[in-house]
Design a protein around this motif. Structure first.
Motif, PDB file in Angstrom:
ATOM      1  N   VAL A 106       0.203  -0.984   0.157  1.00 31.19           N
ATOM      2  CA  VAL A 106       0.450  -0.096   0.010  1.00 31.19           C
ATOM      3  C   VAL A 106       1.182   0.739  -0.074  1.00 31.19           C
ATOM      4  CG1 VAL A 106      -2.328   1.347   1.263  1.00 31.19           C
ATOM      5  CG2 VAL A 106      -2.062  -1.258   0.890  1.00 31.19           C
ATOM      6  N   VAL A 107       2.143   1.282   1.257  1.00 35.97           N
ATOM      7  CA  VAL A 107       3.067   2.846   1.062  1.00 35.97           C
ATOM      8  C   VAL A 107       2.838   2.322  -0.773  1.00 35.97           C
ATOM      9  CG1 VAL A 107       5.216   3.125   1.725  1.00 35.97           C
ATOM     10  CG2 VAL A 107       3.332   2.372   3.573  1.00 35.97           C
ATOM     11  N   SER A 108       3.545   1.725  -1.246  1.00 37.02           N
ATOM     12  CA  SER A 108       4.613   1.443  -2.331  1.00 37.02           C
ATOM     13  C   SER A 108       3.517   2.230  -3.381  1.00 37.02           C
ATOM     14  CB  SER A 108       5.261   0.163  -3.114  1.00 37.02           C
ATOM     15  OG  SER A 108       5.766   0.805  -4.129  1.00 37.02           O
ATOM     16  N   LEU A 109       2.026   1.563  -3.463  1.00 41.71           N
ATOM     17  CA  LEU A 109       0.613   1.906  -3.997  1.00 41.71           C
ATOM     18  C   LEU A 109       0.287   3.672  -4.001  1.00 41.71           C
ATOM     19  CD1 LEU A 109      -1.658  -0.155  -3.746  1.00 41.71           C
ATOM     20  CD2 LEU A 109      -0.296   0.044  -5.832  1.00 41.71           C
ATOM     21  N   ARG A 110       0.619   4.026  -3.066  1.00 47.59           N
ATOM     22  CA  ARG A 110       0.376   5.756  -3.302  1.00 47.59           C
ATOM     23  C   ARG A 110       1.996   6.219  -2.514  1.00 47.59           C
ATOM     24  NH1 ARG A 110      -3.210   4.863   2.084  1.00 47.59           N
ATOM     25  NH2 ARG A 110      -5.392   3.782   1.194  1.00 47.59           N
ATOM     26  N   ASN A 111       3.140   5.790  -4.003  1.00 52.43           N
ATOM     27  CA  ASN A 111       4.236   6.472  -4.191  1.00 52.43           C
ATOM     28  C   ASN A 111       4.419   6.169  -5.317  1.00 52.43           C
ATOM     29  OD1 ASN A 111       5.124   8.184  -0.809  1.00 52.43           O
ATOM     30  ND2 ASN A 111       4.286   6.780  -0.513  1.00 52.43           N
ATOM     31  N   ARG A 112       3.667   6.489  -6.466  1.00 49.83           N
ATOM     32  CA  ARG A 112       4.173   5.936  -7.306  1.00 49.83           C
ATOM     33  C   ARG A 112       4.777   4.484  -8.041  1.00 49.83           C
ATOM     34  NH1 ARG A 112       5.410  11.784  -9.384  1.00 49.83           N
ATOM     35  NH2 ARG A 112       3.511  12.848  -9.016  1.00 49.83           N
TER      36      ARG A 112
END
Length: 637
Positions: A106-112
């Motif tokens: 999720v953290v990666s998804l929200r950071n492109r």
């Protein structure tokens, strides 16, 4: 009956956990929202960023994180008894491993779609980013070297697995082109490819096992080139090619096919466990619940249980898959729970099946393993597949897990072999011939390991490119140059000369064992990576004023246990690296611990100042033009 109760109870428990704890984390804590634009759409290039149906990306994600990790780890850990291994796998996968994987995604998804190492630079500090990337680079180098040796060893020990493993590659390419270029569906072709693979499983078992020792006239052991080193070079060459291709050409369809293979194999194993357990053939008491006799040179259960069993409960490598390849293919944010949390629970289920196979399955005694005094006390690996008298129960388990032997001699043939043969015994309970059962399970292991190998190569390419960009080494920002560095370095590590302390009867011989010299570092480094990934996720939530206790507890565990294990390996009085003069391990261990302490210090100094304070936003995006591509996921991908 106990075997049956554990198998069924564990899978029911995982279903309950997914729909309760997993849903709470997804909806209440991270507040997933399908209106959020995903990197696969925002940065779509049809090479790395490709919107993908969740069933397909689940196959990629699961087969990438699984590999041989949930097989080798539990197969070793039952040395301490099946009960501690079982508890750590079940509890760890629900409350630690699945949370780790889902949070990183999720953290990666929200950071492109950036890796957790890249995100750490904005959430914690630029120094933390560089330190994290260095740890990733070190860990992935060892992963590539070791997994190349692992698969090569499987091909050597089980030549029946070679044909079906390699036939899956052209089948995957054909499926990829059919789906992506011709607009066809993926389920039907994938199932057809699975049928072809299982036909090749039968051919490999009964008609044409591929033994390159005979075909190429290379020695099984000894100086380069031997069977293991030849296979390692072939595998790393394949990895270079596979990891630079667009994900839809091979990675997605191959992993989707492998996920079906897993479902079939796990389904057969589960039915075998039910039948063997209900009829009393499989008795878990063939192995000790808590071992009282272990090799004298074995490490203590605390903390090494938590290091030995990684992928089945929690593994730092998974954060690389979540934030490295999976985040670039997720179609909508609500798919994250299904893909990441669900995959980790399924991997926990696989690890539980491994524990049962290595204890109750091995105890069914379809094989006998005689100690061969001429091979340094090793096993002679002569299968006895007839219906004659077999050693069963505790005697069969003891023959495999000989507590009189040395911990250092318990290597890949014993660990993977215990699962393959124990699993084949389970399949025999439902009428599958043991010889065919061996081929089915060996192919399962080899295909999973190959999936992890080429996924790790792609991940290492991302890490090299990120480091090269930071350090301004322009040539290595090219994907081909970065990938070449990854495979060449891994091959060099794998082919280092054998350690002087390596047993003379080691199956890899005197060459190509260099990767194993660094293997003691990997377990602790891998789990340390999980702790640092938890730290990044915790900062993401902390800056947004959301609860972090459910992250802080597993983070603390995954920081303390690896450091404890590393220090024990470095300084224990019996076989510590310091005492044995293994300076290469000692100084590398110091470097890894130093990086850990540095990152923790950075985090502790920053933590009080950033609660509720959002990190700096990402710079404006300049989208490259892409002819013929739009922001939709396409009809079938």
């Amino acid at each position: 009956m106990l075997t049956l109760l554990i198998a069924v109870g564990s899978f029911v428990g995982y279903l309950i956990a997914y729909h309760t704890y997993g849903r709470w984390i997804s909806q209440k804590i991270f507040q997933v929202n399908d209106q959020t634009e995903m990197p696969s759409h925002e940065l779509r290039d049809d090479v790395d960023f490709v919107p993908t149906k969740r069933q397909v990306i689940f196959g990629h994600h699961f087969t990438s994180i699984a590999g041989t990790g949930p097989i080798v780890g539990p197969a070793i850990a039952v040395f301490w008894g099946w009960l501690p291994a079982l508890i750590w796998v079940f509890v760890g996968s629900i409350f630690i491993g699945a949370v780790h994987d889902f949070g990183a995604l999720v953290v990666s998804l929200r950071n492109r779609g950036q890796t957790v190492g890249e995100v750490a630079g904005r959430l914690i500090s630029p120094r933390a980013r560089v330190l994290f990337l260095v740890i990733l680079f070190m860990a992935l180098t060892v992963v590539l070297a070791i997994f190349g040796l692992v698969i090569a060893t499987i091909f050597k020990l089980y030549p029946e697995s070679v044909l079906p493993t390699w036939i899956s590659l052209p089948l995957a390419v054909a499926v990829g082109f059919w789906v992506y270029k011709k607009g066809g569906g993926i389920l039907g072709p994938s199932l057809a490819a699975l049928v072809v693979i299982y036909v090749c499983v039968w051919l490999g078992a009964y008609a044409c096992p591929i033994n390159i020792e005979e075909l190429l006239n290379v020695p099984a052991t000894g100086a380069f080139p031997n069977v293991i080193s030849v296979w390692t070079v072939v595998l790393l060459t394949y990895c270079f090619i596979a990891s630079v291709l667009p994900v839809w050409v091979m990675l997605q369809p191959r992993d989707y096919i492998n996920s079906h293979q897993l479902v079939v194999a796990l389904g057969l194993l589960m039915i075998g466990v039910v039948v063997a357990g209900a009829t009393g053939q499989a008795q878990l008491n063939a192995a000790p619940a808590i071992a009282t006799q272990i090799p004298s040179d074995a490490p203590p259960i605390w903390p090494f249980l938590f290091i030995t069993i990684a992928c089945g409960a929690c593994s730092g490598f998974h954060c690389l898959v979540s934030s490295g390849t999976t985040s670039k293919q997720i179609d909508k944010e609500s798919d994250a729970q299904y893909v990441a949390y669900g995959s980790m629970l399924l991997e926990g289920g696989l690890a539980i099946m491994v524990i049962l196979a290595c204890c109750a399955g091995v105890g069914m005694g379809k094989f006998t393993r005689e100690i061969d005094a001429t091979a340094g006390g090793g096993y002679n690996y002569v299968e006895q597949l007839d219906d004659g008298q077999h050693v069963t129960g505790a005697a069969a388990w003891s023959a495999r897990y000989d507590a009189r032997g040395s911990w250092k001699k318990f290597k890949l043939p014993q660990t993977v072999g215990a699962f393959i043969e124990g699993g084949a015994n389970f399949l025999s309970a439902i009428g599958v011939p043991v010889k065919l059962g061996i081929s089915v399970i060996a192919v399962l292991v080899a295909c999973f390991a190959a999936t992890t190998l080429d996924s790790a190569t792609r991940l290492q390419r991302y890490v090299v490119q990120e480091l090269a960009g930071t350090l301004r080494i322009k040539p290595l920002t090219n994907k081909y140059a970065a990938t070449l560095l990854a495979v060449v370095l891994a091959g060099w590590v794998a082919m280092l000369p054998a350690d002087a302390s390596q047993p003379a009867d080691h199956p890899l011989g005197s060459a190509g064992t260099g990767g194993l010299i660094l293997w003691p570092l990997f377990g602790a480094t891998n789990q340390l990576l999980a702790g640092l990934a938890f730290m990044v996720t915790m900062f993401y939530l902390w800056r947004r004023g959301r609860p972090v206790w459910f992250i802080a507890i597993p983070m603390t565990i995954m920081l303390i246990m690896p450091a404890w294990a590393m220090l024990w390996q470095m300084f224990n009085s019996e076989s510590g690296w310091y005492k044995e003069g293994q300076t290469h391990l000692l100084w590398t261990g110091f470097a890894i611990l130093g990086i850990q302490v540095w990152m923790i210090a950075e985090a502790l100094l920053l933590l009080p100042r950033v609660k509720g304070v959002l990190e700096d936003g990402l710079p404006p995006l300049v989208k490259p033009s892409l002819a013929g591509a739009d922001s939709s996921s396409g009809p079938n991908c």
